[in-house]
Enzyme design. Structure first.
Site, short mmCIF file in Angstrom:
data_model
loop_
_atom_site.label_atom_id
_atom_site.label_comp_id
_atom_site.label_asym_id
_atom_site.label_seq_id
_atom_site.Cartn_x
_atom_site.Cartn_y
_atom_site.Cartn_z
N ASP A 156 0.82 -1.21 0.00
CA ASP A 156 0.00 0.00 0.00
C ASP A 156 0.86 1.27 0.00
OD1 ASP A 156 -2.45 1.31 0.02
OD2 ASP A 156 -3.26 0.14 1.69
N GLU A 211 -1.00 1.70 -5.22
CA GLU A 211 -0.60 3.10 -5.12
C GLU A 211 -1.72 4.01 -5.63
OE1 GLU A 211 1.39 6.38 -7.41
OE2 GLU A 211 0.14 4.72 -8.02
N TRP A 212 -2.85 3.41 -5.94
CA TRP A 212 -4.10 4.11 -6.31
C TRP A 212 -4.01 4.91 -7.61
CZ3 TRP A 212 -2.69 6.61 -1.18
CH2 TRP A 212 -2.74 5.66 -0.14
N GLY A 213 -2.99 4.64 -8.42
CA GLY A 213 -2.89 5.31 -9.71
C GLY A 213 -2.31 6.71 -9.66
N ASP A 250 -10.05 3.49 -3.50
CA ASP A 250 -10.75 2.26 -3.10
C ASP A 250 -12.14 2.16 -3.71
OD1 ASP A 250 -8.53 1.98 -1.62
OD2 ASP A 250 -9.52 1.86 0.33
C1 GLA Z 1 -5.98 1.28 1.36
C2 GLA Z 1 -6.13 0.27 0.23
C3 GLA Z 1 -7.26 -0.67 0.55
C4 GLA Z 1 -6.98 -1.39 1.88
C5 GLA Z 1 -6.77 -0.36 2.97
C6 GLA Z 1 -6.29 -1.01 4.26
O1 GLA Z 1 -7.09 2.12 1.44
O2 GLA Z 1 -6.33 0.91 -1.00
O3 GLA Z 1 -7.44 -1.62 -0.48
O4 GLA Z 1 -5.84 -2.20 1.73
O5 GLA Z 1 -5.81 0.62 2.60
O6 GLA Z 1 -6.06 -0.08 5.27
#
Ligand code: GLA
Length: 398
Positions: A159, A192-194, A214
């Protein structure tokens, strides 16, 4: 004059020396992929349903249910513990499991999961803390990778919380190198969410990369939840060329069965993730899922599309208001097609062979992947009534 000649000589010598040293330093070989995840990884992850509320019985129950529900038989492999398994680091800096939640330890849990013929995944973070405030791997990358390998970890989700000004590419590269140095094949999931466009650099560093925040268990964004299912789908347009065997765009884990969408909407979610060649990581309570949920998650014909060996991510071939056509070329010349209706009324949606890149006169076999029936052979085009918020998913081939 003499002095000038001497200076010239010295200059020549230093040039030769630097030339020689430039010759000596071998060029860095191009980075290679780790050779894993040649089809999109399939499994289950604790986060979408359980969040931080996990312990070893929850994870064992998920592994048991993965086998007894037929999920394993349908191709699901990885049982992945997300955030909140961690305790503190010991005096050597070795990361420990939370002794209350995981009293038997992580190695015992991994052994249990392996004993069922499944694989085991775990979660950490490139920063000092995970998103739920547990210890991250920053500064402990090699030590953690060694520990994971000793425990029998087969998959790491990594993450991006508490990373401050860290550079994403080099942070993920460090853990990627550490995992390889551990000597155990470990699938590497970049989470890394892009933010730093991981599709541009992730191919030889990890096996999959998130490209959004998410997922929210809903049809679309609502009340400050930004990434509903259809919102993440839209973000995939234009990223298809970056996916391929060993390196996948990750539109986030499945919400099928978690209650925020209807049966029809979850069928759409699953069908669309399959044509996107997305990792299929279930995120529901496997031990208590309904027959309907199970029937979606274990649809082997849809899963076969996701797992097709060519590994091509679908493109959105057409968008006409709420009507969309998504097409994924398959090994052997066939195509998987999702006719997708975003509206609240039934719509007739169609596609022509020409648009699919076939000769207009070709006769094609048509298989309905949800009714599990061969439909009449089609000439030149195919159209069907698609239910509200639903899909018709077919495979066509000569
Ligand atoms: C981030 C990730 C999620 C999950 C949470 C856990 O938000 O994107 O998929 O793993 O952390 O805290």
């Amino acid at each position: 004059m003499k002095r000038f000649t001497l200076a010239l000589l010295m200059f020549g010598l230093s040039l030769m020396a630097s030339f020689a040293s430039a010759q000596v330093a071998p060029p860095r070989p191009p980075r290679q992929s780790n050779g894993l995840a040649l089809t999109p990884p399939m499994g289950w992850n604790s986060w979408n349903k359980f969040g931080c509320d996990i312990n070893e019985s929850v994870i064992r129950a998920a592994a048991d249910a993965m086998v007894s529900s037929g999920m394993k038989d349908a191709g699901y492999q990885y049982v992945i513990i997300d955030d909140c398994w961690h305790g503190a680091r010991d005096s050597n800096g070795d990361i420990q499991a939370d002794p209350k939640r995981f009293p038997s330890g992580i190695k015992a849990l991994a052994d249990y999961i392996h004993g069922k013929g499944l694989k085991f995944g775990i979660y950490s973070d490139a920063g000092r803390k995970t998103c739920a405030g547990r210890p991250g791997s920053r500064g402990f990358e090699y030590q953690d990778a060694r520990q994971y390998a000793a425990w029998g970890v087969d998959y790491l989700k990594y993450d991006w919380c508490s990373t401050g000004s860290q550079d994403a590419k080099s942070s993920y590269e460090t853990m990627s190198d550490a995992l390889r140095a551990s000597g155990r094949p470990i699938v590497f999931s970049i989470c890394e969410w892009g933010k730093s466009q991981p599709w541009l650099w992730g191919e030889t560093i990890g096996n999959l990369w998130r490209m959004s925040g998410d997922i929210y268990d809903g049809w679309e964004s609502r009340d400050g939840h930004y990434n509903g299912m259809t919102n993440i789908l839209d973000m995939q347009v234009g990223l298809e060329s970056y996916a391929g065997p060993g390196h996948w765009n990750d539109p986030d884990m499945l919400e099928v069965g978690n209650g925020g969408m209807s049966f029809e909407e979850y069928k759409s979610h699953f069908s669309l993730w399959a044509v996107l060649a997305a990792p299929l990581i279930a995120g529901n309570d496997l031990a208590h899922m309904s027959k309907e949920t199970r029937s979606i998650l274990t649809n082997k014909e849809v899963i076969a599309v996701d797992q097709d060996a060519l590994g091509i991510q679908a493109s959105r071939l057409a968008k006409n208001g709420d009507d969309e056509v998504w097409v994924k070329p398959l090994k052997g010349g066939g195509r998987a097609i999702v006719l997708f209706n975003r509206s609240k009324q039934t719509h007739k949606i169609g596609v022509t062979w020409e648009a699919l890149g076939y000769p207009a006169t070709l006769e094609l076999r048509v298989r309905d992947l949800w009714s599990h029936k061969d439909l009449p052979k089609a000439h030149g085009s195919f159209a069907a009534d698609v239910p509200p918020h639903g899909v018709v998913m077919i495979r066509v081939e000569a």
